[in-house]
Design a protein around this motif. Structure first.
Motif, PDB file in Angstrom:
ATOM      1  N   LYS A 112       0.796  -1.223   0.000  1.00 51.91           N
ATOM      2  CA  LYS A 112       0.000   0.000   0.000  1.00 51.91           C
ATOM      3  C   LYS A 112       0.839   1.288   0.000  1.00 51.91           C
ATOM      4  O   LYS A 112       0.512   2.237  -0.710  1.00 51.91           O
ATOM      5  CB  LYS A 112      -0.862  -0.085   1.248  1.00 51.91           C
ATOM      6  CG  LYS A 112      -1.860   0.951   1.478  1.00 51.91           C
ATOM      7  CD  LYS A 112      -2.594   0.624   2.776  1.00 51.91           C
ATOM      8  CE  LYS A 112      -1.630   0.168   3.868  1.00 51.91           C
ATOM      9  NZ  LYS A 112      -2.270  -0.051   5.160  1.00 51.91           N
ATOM     10  N   ARG A 125       2.337   6.266  17.804  1.00 51.89           N
ATOM     11  CA  ARG A 125       3.414   5.283  17.579  1.00 51.89           C
ATOM     12  C   ARG A 125       4.744   6.022  17.412  1.00 51.89           C
ATOM     13  O   ARG A 125       4.787   7.056  16.755  1.00 51.89           O
ATOM     14  CB  ARG A 125       3.101   4.462  16.317  1.00 51.89           C
ATOM     15  CG  ARG A 125       4.292   3.677  15.813  1.00 51.89           C
ATOM     16  CD  ARG A 125       3.976   2.692  14.739  1.00 51.89           C
ATOM     17  NE  ARG A 125       3.851   3.167  13.364  1.00 51.89           N
ATOM     18  CZ  ARG A 125       4.796   3.775  12.650  1.00 51.89           C
ATOM     19  NH1 ARG A 125       5.964   4.115  13.194  1.00 51.89           N
ATOM     20  NH2 ARG A 125       4.573   4.089  11.389  1.00 51.89           N
ATOM     21  N   TYR A 157       4.007  10.825   9.235  1.00 47.43           N
ATOM     22  CA  TYR A 157       2.973  11.008  10.263  1.00 47.43           C
ATOM     23  C   TYR A 157       3.285  12.284  11.022  1.00 47.43           C
ATOM     24  O   TYR A 157       4.393  12.800  10.947  1.00 47.43           O
ATOM     25  CB  TYR A 157       3.038   9.858  11.291  1.00 47.43           C
ATOM     26  CG  TYR A 157       2.412   8.557  10.852  1.00 47.43           C
ATOM     27  CD1 TYR A 157       1.038   8.377  10.859  1.00 47.43           C
ATOM     28  CD2 TYR A 157       3.211   7.489  10.463  1.00 47.43           C
ATOM     29  CE1 TYR A 157       0.469   7.167  10.474  1.00 47.43           C
ATOM     30  CE2 TYR A 157       2.657   6.269  10.065  1.00 47.43           C
ATOM     31  CZ  TYR A 157       1.283   6.128  10.078  1.00 47.43           C
ATOM     32  OH  TYR A 157       0.716   4.933   9.689  1.00 47.43           O
ATOM     33  N   GLU A 173     -11.668  10.930  11.809  1.00 42.52           N
ATOM     34  CA  GLU A 173     -11.832   9.571  12.341  1.00 42.52           C
ATOM     35  C   GLU A 173     -10.592   9.246  13.146  1.00 42.52           C
ATOM     36  O   GLU A 173      -9.534   9.825  12.891  1.00 42.52           O
ATOM     37  CB  GLU A 173     -12.023   8.545  11.211  1.00 42.52           C
ATOM     38  CG  GLU A 173     -10.858   8.416  10.229  1.00 42.52           C
ATOM     39  CD  GLU A 173      -9.636   7.681  10.754  1.00 42.52           C
ATOM     40  OE1 GLU A 173      -9.796   6.747  11.555  1.00 42.52           O
ATOM     41  OE2 GLU A 173      -8.518   8.061  10.379  1.00 42.52           O
ATOM     42  N   ALA A 180      -8.672   5.718  15.498  1.00 44.03           N
ATOM     43  CA  ALA A 180      -8.803   4.327  15.942  1.00 44.03           C
ATOM     44  C   ALA A 180      -7.504   3.863  16.574  1.00 44.03           C
ATOM     45  O   ALA A 180      -6.449   4.471  16.385  1.00 44.03           O
ATOM     46  CB  ALA A 180      -9.121   3.449  14.728  1.00 44.03           C
ATOM     47  N   TYR A 211      -4.212   6.229  16.114  1.00 45.52           N
ATOM     48  CA  TYR A 211      -4.009   6.842  14.801  1.00 45.52           C
ATOM     49  C   TYR A 211      -5.246   7.672  14.478  1.00 45.52           C
ATOM     50  O   TYR A 211      -6.361   7.215  14.687  1.00 45.52           O
ATOM     51  CB  TYR A 211      -3.872   5.780  13.711  1.00 45.52           C
ATOM     52  CG  TYR A 211      -2.647   4.899  13.797  1.00 45.52           C
ATOM     53  CD1 TYR A 211      -2.612   3.803  14.656  1.00 45.52           C
ATOM     54  CD2 TYR A 211      -1.535   5.156  13.017  1.00 45.52           C
ATOM     55  CE1 TYR A 211      -1.493   2.982  14.724  1.00 45.52           C
ATOM     56  CE2 TYR A 211      -0.410   4.338  13.074  1.00 45.52           C
ATOM     57  CZ  TYR A 211      -0.396   3.256  13.932  1.00 45.52           C
ATOM     58  OH  TYR A 211       0.703   2.450  13.996  1.00 45.52           O
ATOM     59  N   GLY A 212      -5.053   8.870  13.943  1.00 44.07           N
ATOM     60  CA  GLY A 212      -6.208   9.702  13.602  1.00 44.07           C
ATOM     61  C   GLY A 212      -5.946  10.586  12.397  1.00 44.07           C
ATOM     62  O   GLY A 212      -4.810  10.955  12.112  1.00 44.07           O
ATOM     63  N   ASP A 229      -4.339   6.405   3.882  1.00 45.98           N
ATOM     64  CA  ASP A 229      -3.823   5.078   4.211  1.00 45.98           C
ATOM     65  C   ASP A 229      -4.301   4.800   5.635  1.00 45.98           C
ATOM     66  O   ASP A 229      -3.614   5.113   6.601  1.00 45.98           O
ATOM     67  CB  ASP A 229      -2.292   5.114   4.116  1.00 45.98           C
ATOM     68  CG  ASP A 229      -1.636   3.850   4.640  1.00 45.98           C
ATOM     69  OD1 ASP A 229      -2.306   3.024   5.291  1.00 45.98           O
ATOM     70  OD2 ASP A 229      -0.426   3.680   4.401  1.00 45.98           O
ATOM     71  N   ILE A 230      -5.519   4.284   5.735  1.00 46.46           N
ATOM     72  CA  ILE A 230      -6.101   4.043   7.065  1.00 46.46           C
ATOM     73  C   ILE A 230      -6.690   2.634   7.108  1.00 46.46           C
ATOM     74  O   ILE A 230      -6.839   1.990   6.081  1.00 46.46           O
ATOM     75  CB  ILE A 230      -7.207   5.091   7.415  1.00 46.46           C
ATOM     76  CG1 ILE A 230      -8.353   5.039   6.396  1.00 46.46           C
ATOM     77  CG2 ILE A 230      -6.609   6.481   7.500  1.00 46.46           C
ATOM     78  CD1 ILE A 230      -9.522   5.939   6.762  1.00 46.46           C
ATOM     79  N   GLY A 274     -11.198   3.107  10.508  1.00 50.38           N
ATOM     80  CA  GLY A 274     -11.276   4.484  10.028  1.00 50.38           C
ATOM     81  C   GLY A 274     -12.174   4.591   8.796  1.00 50.38           C
ATOM     82  O   GLY A 274     -12.959   5.525   8.668  1.00 50.38           O
ATOM     83  N   ARG A 298       1.885  -8.739  13.298  1.00 54.72           N
ATOM     84  CA  ARG A 298       1.264  -8.145  12.106  1.00 54.72           C
ATOM     85  C   ARG A 298       0.593  -9.201  11.227  1.00 54.72           C
ATOM     86  O   ARG A 298      -0.400  -8.933  10.576  1.00 54.72           O
ATOM     87  CB  ARG A 298       2.293  -7.329  11.312  1.00 54.72           C
ATOM     88  CG  ARG A 298       2.518  -6.005  12.000  1.00 54.72           C
ATOM     89  CD  ARG A 298       3.547  -5.118  11.365  1.00 54.72           C
ATOM     90  NE  ARG A 298       3.670  -3.934  12.197  1.00 54.72           N
ATOM     91  CZ  ARG A 298       3.306  -2.704  11.845  1.00 54.72           C
ATOM     92  NH1 ARG A 298       2.833  -2.475  10.663  1.00 54.72           N
ATOM     93  NH2 ARG A 298       3.409  -1.698  12.678  1.00 54.72           N
TER      94      ARG A 298
HETATM   95  P1  5GP Z   1       1.820   1.705  10.533  1.00 54.17           P
HETATM   96  O1  5GP Z   1       2.101   1.763  12.008  1.00 54.17           O
HETATM   97  O2  5GP Z   1       2.350   0.442   9.905  1.00 54.17           O
HETATM   98  O3  5GP Z   1       2.294   2.950   9.824  1.00 54.17           O
HETATM   99  O4  5GP Z   1       0.244   1.672  10.358  1.00 54.17           O
HETATM  100  C1  5GP Z   1      -0.502   0.694  10.973  1.00 54.17           C
HETATM  101  C2  5GP Z   1      -1.927   0.709  10.468  1.00 54.17           C
HETATM  102  O5  5GP Z   1      -2.581   1.908  10.882  1.00 54.17           O
HETATM  103  C3  5GP Z   1      -2.049   0.651   8.955  1.00 54.17           C
HETATM  104  O6  5GP Z   1      -3.020  -0.340   8.644  1.00 54.17           O
HETATM  105  C4  5GP Z   1      -2.582   2.014   8.569  1.00 54.17           C
HETATM  106  O7  5GP Z   1      -3.430   1.936   7.457  1.00 54.17           O
HETATM  107  C5  5GP Z   1      -3.350   2.400   9.818  1.00 54.17           C
HETATM  108  N1  5GP Z   1      -3.482   3.852   9.954  1.00 54.17           N
HETATM  109  C6  5GP Z   1      -2.557   4.793   9.691  1.00 54.17           C
HETATM  110  N2  5GP Z   1      -3.046   6.019   9.919  1.00 54.17           N
HETATM  111  C7  5GP Z   1      -4.330   5.867  10.308  1.00 54.17           C
HETATM  112  C8  5GP Z   1      -5.388   6.774  10.667  1.00 54.17           C
HETATM  113  O8  5GP Z   1      -5.252   7.991  10.679  1.00 54.17           O
HETATM  114  N3  5GP Z   1      -6.575   6.212  11.013  1.00 54.17           N
HETATM  115  C9  5GP Z   1      -6.788   4.873  11.013  1.00 54.17           C
HETATM  116  N4  5GP Z   1      -8.005   4.435  11.347  1.00 54.17           N
HETATM  117  N5  5GP Z   1      -5.826   3.985  10.674  1.00 54.17           N
HETATM  118  C10 5GP Z   1      -4.614   4.469  10.325  1.00 54.17           C
END
Ligand code: 5GP
Length: 219
Positions: free
Chosen positions: A26, A55, A67, A86, A88, A95-96, A115-116, A120, A163
């Motif tokens: 992705k 994170r 981020y 949104e 979650a 993450y928001g 990328d959510i 979300g 994961r």
């Molecule tokens: P990573 O930590 O690998 O960057 O992301 C972990 C997961 O969190 C991924 O599935 C990504 O799509 C999701 N994610 C990233 N940003 C957001 C967000 O703002 N809202 C939501 N709901 N999920 C998110």
């Protein structure tokens, strides 16, 4: 030859969501899609929504680009002030999506790429179904997903195992998405995503001023 129209047909931007278990390609796909529209004007452009997360950054990740990295306290305050479209919890972190950036671009006719995760996406569907186009990217197999996660070499074996477990849960939500693509070949998947974007941009609901144009056509 192109004729001047009597009304301005503005387009409303759309919320373009790509979800997948991590490791399904992705991030690369998002970057390449954005790259295709880099030089496009406001109405042809698509911009990335940068999420806020609690994170810690991975090596190479840049604050404000990958981020916005914040403390749990700051995240809680932002949530309290309704600053998220949104939010979650994913992998024990928050993450928001900052709301202001998205609404400003959608209103201005620029598309926003997200990328959510499925949580979300579900919230966006509840809030703004007409603006949402969601795509779920599947890996060709679970073995391939594990191989890609390991090749990334950024996460420990323990994190990779976690994961993989989470991937199954994520995949179980495939039916909540408008489109599902199996990512066997990156170039072909990118073409499919771009085709969806181009078609969705032409939808009636996104063409503001259409009723006015029809009115003039009929007179
Ligand atoms: P990573 O930590 O690998 O960057 O992301 C972990 C997961 O969190 C991924 O599935 C990504 O799509 C999701 N994610 C990233 N940003 C957001 C967000 O703002 N809202 C939501 N709901 N999920 C998110």
């Amino acid at each position: 030859m192109s004729l001047q129209l009597e009304v301005e047909l503005n387009r409303r931007g759309l919320m373009f969501v790509l979800s997948s278990p991590s490791g399904a390609g992705k991030t690369t796909l998002s970057r390449r899609l954005l790259g295709r529209y880099n030089d496009a004007g406001a109405h042809e452009n698509i911009v990335m929504s940068i999420s806020v997360t609690t994170r810690p950054p991975r090596p190479g990740e840049v604050d404000g680009k990958d981020y916005f990295f914040v403390s749990s306290e700051k995240f809680r305050l932002m949530a309290e002030k309704n600053e998220f479209l949104e939010y979650a919890e994913v992998f024990e972190y928050q993450y928001g999506t900052p709301a202001a950036f998205v609404s400003q671009h959608i209103r201005g006719g620029t598309d926003v790429l997200f990328d959510i995760d499925w949580q979300g996406t579900r919230q966006l569907a509840e809030k703004s179904r007409d603006d949402l186009v969601s795509i779920f990217i599947l890996p060709p197999s679970m073995e391939e997903l594990e191989r890609r996660l390991k090749a990334r070499a950024q996460d420990s074996d323990q994190v990779v195992a976690k994961r993989m477990l989470k991937a199954e849960a994520e995949i179980s939500h495939w039916q909540e998405y408008d489109y599902v693509i199996i990512n066997q070949d990156l170039d072909q998947t990118l073409e499919k995503i771009d085709t969806i974007l181009k078609a969705e941009r032409l939808k009636r609901v996104r063409q503001e001023g259409l009723a006015e144009f029809i009115g003039i056509l009929k007179t």
